[in-house]
Design a protein around this motif. Structure first.
Motif, PDB file in Angstrom:
ATOM      1  N   VAL A  21       0.892  -1.159   0.000  1.00  0.00           N
ATOM      2  CA  VAL A  21       0.000   0.000   0.000  1.00  0.00           C
ATOM      3  C   VAL A  21       0.930   1.209   0.000  1.00  0.00           C
ATOM      4  CG1 VAL A  21      -1.785   1.276   1.246  1.00  0.00           C
ATOM      5  CG2 VAL A  21      -1.764  -1.243   1.306  1.00  0.00           C
ATOM      6  N   LEU A  22       0.802   2.069  -0.993  1.00  0.00           N
ATOM      7  CA  LEU A  22       1.704   3.209  -1.121  1.00  0.00           C
ATOM      8  C   LEU A  22       1.134   4.457  -0.469  1.00  0.00           C
ATOM      9  CD1 LEU A  22       2.922   2.772  -4.818  1.00  0.00           C
ATOM     10  CD2 LEU A  22       3.960   1.897  -2.721  1.00  0.00           C
ATOM     11  N   SER A  23       2.011   5.389  -0.140  1.00  0.00           N
ATOM     12  CA  SER A  23       1.607   6.679   0.413  1.00  0.00           C
ATOM     13  C   SER A  23       1.755   7.759  -0.655  1.00  0.00           C
ATOM     14  CB  SER A  23       2.469   7.018   1.630  1.00  0.00           C
ATOM     15  OG  SER A  23       3.811   7.190   1.228  1.00  0.00           O
ATOM     16  N   GLY A  24       1.220   8.923  -0.378  1.00  0.00           N
ATOM     17  CA  GLY A  24       1.261  10.040  -1.321  1.00  0.00           C
ATOM     18  C   GLY A  24       2.660  10.433  -1.747  1.00  0.00           C
ATOM     19  N   GLU A  25       3.638  10.238  -0.863  1.00  0.00           N
ATOM     20  CA  GLU A  25       5.019  10.596  -1.200  1.00  0.00           C
ATOM     21  C   GLU A  25       5.596   9.707  -2.302  1.00  0.00           C
ATOM     22  OE1 GLU A  25       4.676   9.602   2.506  1.00  0.00           O
ATOM     23  OE2 GLU A  25       3.506  11.423   2.346  1.00  0.00           O
ATOM     24  N   LEU A  61      -4.424  10.418  -5.437  1.00  0.00           N
ATOM     25  CA  LEU A  61      -4.996   9.079  -5.552  1.00  0.00           C
ATOM     26  C   LEU A  61      -4.411   8.152  -4.491  1.00  0.00           C
ATOM     27  CD1 LEU A  61      -6.682   6.875  -6.936  1.00  0.00           C
ATOM     28  CD2 LEU A  61      -4.804   6.584  -8.570  1.00  0.00           C
ATOM     29  N   LEU A  62      -3.102   8.194  -4.300  1.00  0.00           N
ATOM     30  CA  LEU A  62      -2.468   7.346  -3.293  1.00  0.00           C
ATOM     31  C   LEU A  62      -2.921   7.712  -1.882  1.00  0.00           C
ATOM     32  CD1 LEU A  62       1.145   7.038  -4.731  1.00  0.00           C
ATOM     33  CD2 LEU A  62      -0.664   5.298  -4.716  1.00  0.00           C
ATOM     34  N   GLU A  63      -3.101   8.997  -1.615  1.00  0.00           N
ATOM     35  CA  GLU A  63      -3.600   9.419  -0.299  1.00  0.00           C
ATOM     36  C   GLU A  63      -5.016   8.899  -0.074  1.00  0.00           C
ATOM     37  OE1 GLU A  63      -3.157  13.675  -0.271  1.00  0.00           O
ATOM     38  OE2 GLU A  63      -0.969  13.548  -0.242  1.00  0.00           O
ATOM     39  N   PHE A  64      -5.854   8.981  -1.089  1.00  0.00           N
ATOM     40  CA  PHE A  64      -7.223   8.471  -0.996  1.00  0.00           C
ATOM     41  C   PHE A  64      -7.211   6.954  -0.750  1.00  0.00           C
ATOM     42  CE2 PHE A  64     -10.815   6.412  -3.071  1.00  0.00           C
ATOM     43  CZ  PHE A  64     -11.881   7.008  -2.396  1.00  0.00           C
ATOM     44  N   GLU A  65      -6.365   6.248  -1.494  1.00  0.00           N
ATOM     45  CA  GLU A  65      -6.290   4.796  -1.322  1.00  0.00           C
ATOM     46  C   GLU A  65      -5.768   4.417   0.060  1.00  0.00           C
ATOM     47  OE1 GLU A  65      -5.598   3.341  -5.932  1.00  0.00           O
ATOM     48  OE2 GLU A  65      -3.841   3.599  -4.642  1.00  0.00           O
ATOM     49  N   GLN A  66      -4.794   5.176   0.562  1.00  0.00           N
ATOM     50  CA  GLN A  66      -4.256   4.884   1.885  1.00  0.00           C
ATOM     51  C   GLN A  66      -5.335   5.096   2.958  1.00  0.00           C
ATOM     52  OE1 GLN A  66      -0.958   7.318   3.356  1.00  0.00           O
ATOM     53  NE2 GLN A  66      -0.043   5.479   4.217  1.00  0.00           N
ATOM     54  N   MET A  67      -6.138   6.146   2.820  1.00  0.00           N
ATOM     55  CA  MET A  67      -7.225   6.396   3.761  1.00  0.00           C
ATOM     56  C   MET A  67      -8.259   5.261   3.720  1.00  0.00           C
ATOM     57  SD  MET A  67      -9.737   9.748   4.260  1.00  0.00           S
ATOM     58  CE  MET A  67      -8.986  10.442   2.840  1.00  0.00           C
ATOM     59  N   ALA A  68      -8.592   4.806   2.511  1.00  0.00           N
ATOM     60  CA  ALA A  68      -9.543   3.705   2.367  1.00  0.00           C
ATOM     61  C   ALA A  68      -8.982   2.428   2.994  1.00  0.00           C
ATOM     62  CB  ALA A  68      -9.888   3.490   0.897  1.00  0.00           C
ATOM     63  N   PHE A  69      -7.684   2.213   2.843  1.00  0.00           N
ATOM     64  CA  PHE A  69      -7.042   1.057   3.476  1.00  0.00           C
ATOM     65  C   PHE A  69      -7.142   1.159   4.993  1.00  0.00           C
ATOM     66  CE2 PHE A  69      -3.218  -0.885   5.342  1.00  0.00           C
ATOM     67  CZ  PHE A  69      -3.403  -2.193   4.956  1.00  0.00           C
ATOM     68  N   GLU A  70      -6.833   2.328   5.523  1.00  0.00           N
ATOM     69  CA  GLU A  70      -6.902   2.528   6.970  1.00  0.00           C
ATOM     70  C   GLU A  70      -8.333   2.377   7.494  1.00  0.00           C
ATOM     71  OE1 GLU A  70      -5.051   6.351   7.424  1.00  0.00           O
ATOM     72  OE2 GLU A  70      -3.049   5.542   7.027  1.00  0.00           O
ATOM     73  N   ASN A  71      -9.314   2.736   6.681  1.00  0.00           N
ATOM     74  CA  ASN A  71     -10.726   2.592   7.060  1.00  0.00           C
ATOM     75  C   ASN A  71     -11.261   1.189   6.784  1.00  0.00           C
ATOM     76  OD1 ASN A  71     -10.958   5.243   7.947  1.00  0.00           O
ATOM     77  ND2 ASN A  71     -11.521   5.990   5.911  1.00  0.00           N
ATOM     78  N   LYS A  72     -10.403   0.310   6.274  1.00  0.00           N
ATOM     79  CA  LYS A  72     -10.730  -1.088   5.991  1.00  0.00           C
ATOM     80  C   LYS A  72     -11.828  -1.233   4.940  1.00  0.00           C
ATOM     81  CE  LYS A  72      -9.397  -2.205  10.706  1.00  0.00           C
ATOM     82  NZ  LYS A  72      -9.189  -0.835  11.146  1.00  0.00           N
ATOM     83  N   THR A  73     -11.870  -0.282   3.990  1.00  0.00           N
ATOM     84  CA  THR A  73     -12.837  -0.375   2.892  1.00  0.00           C
ATOM     85  C   THR A  73     -12.161  -0.695   1.566  1.00  0.00           C
ATOM     86  OG1 THR A  73     -12.745   2.014   2.500  1.00  0.00           O
ATOM     87  CG2 THR A  73     -14.460   1.206   4.006  1.00  0.00           C
ATOM     88  N   SER A  74     -10.832  -0.862   1.590  1.00  0.00           N
ATOM     89  CA  SER A  74     -10.099  -1.174   0.364  1.00  0.00           C
ATOM     90  C   SER A  74      -8.761  -1.802   0.710  1.00  0.00           C
ATOM     91  CB  SER A  74      -9.873   0.107  -0.449  1.00  0.00           C
ATOM     92  OG  SER A  74      -9.173  -0.167  -1.635  1.00  0.00           O
ATOM     93  N   LEU A  75      -8.304  -2.699  -0.162  1.00  0.00           N
ATOM     94  CA  LEU A  75      -6.948  -3.237  -0.102  1.00  0.00           C
ATOM     95  C   LEU A  75      -6.287  -2.882  -1.434  1.00  0.00           C
ATOM     96  CD1 LEU A  75      -7.553  -6.829   1.339  1.00  0.00           C
ATOM     97  CD2 LEU A  75      -6.710  -4.830   2.557  1.00  0.00           C
TER      98      LEU A  75
END
Length: 187
Positions: A21-25, A61-75
């Motif tokens: 899972v990547l971060s915005g950086e 996009l990566l920030e959004f995906e990381q947030m979804a991962f943390e919220n357990k709504t996406s891998l």
């Protein structure tokens, strides 16, 4: 919702791959992957304008995906060869819903230079184990255009069962495309 530790792991390994899972950086990595595969992925994706490929857009996009991962709504896993420095693909479980449904959607794509080497099968086997054992999901759904024979073969090889046709299901490359609906159940 399953009991998952707060320090949920963001990197997993298989025999030949690292799934991260990547971060915005890490937007430059994503931008490179998207630009390198822009033409190759075009027949299978929504219409994308130039702004989609901008570094800032990749970071968001990566920030959004990381947030979804943390919220357990996406891998949202990006695939790297072991010790590799470049993204070779992506495989995601999205729209994870808990409660009585316990379901999600599967999406994936691979770098044009890494086809026919078994990388996506290897990655998806790992992700499906996570979906069923760690996240406690009951159902993983994949929607595939009928003309995408390789993708259909991939999910069938993983045990997905075809459930039917959804007409004009998604707008892909500017056209409303039919999709075959595949499902894998956690029995």
């Amino acid at each position: 919702m399953p009991e998952i530790k707060e320090d949920t792991v963001t990197t997993f390994s298989t025999e030949r791959l690292t799934l991260k899972v990547l971060s915005g950086e890490q937007a430059p990595l994503l931008q490179e992957y998207l630009l390198n595969n822009r033409t190759f992925h075009k027949p299978w994706e929504p219409t994308r304008d130039d702004a989609y490929y901008a570094l800032d857009s990749c970071g968001k996009l990566l920030e959004f995906e990381q947030m979804a991962f943390e919220n357990k709504t996406s891998l949202p896993f990006y695939l790297f060869e072991k010790n590799g420095q470049h993204i070779i693909g992506k495989a995601s479980l999205t729209n994870i819903v808990y409660g009585p449904f316990q379901s999600c959607f599967l999406g994936y794509g691979l770098d044009a230079m890494h086809l026919h080497q078994g990388f996506m099968t290897e990655a998806l086997k790992k992700i499906l184990v996570l979906a069923f054992s760690t996240y406690g999901l009951h159902r993983v759904e994949a929607n595939i255009m009928p003309r995408n024979a390789e993708s259909r073969k991939l999910v069938q090889g993983l045990g997905f069962r075809e459930e039917g046709l959804s007409t004009h299901y998604l707008q892909i490359n500017g056209i409303w495309e039919d999709h075959l609906h595949y499902v894998l159940l956690n029995e």
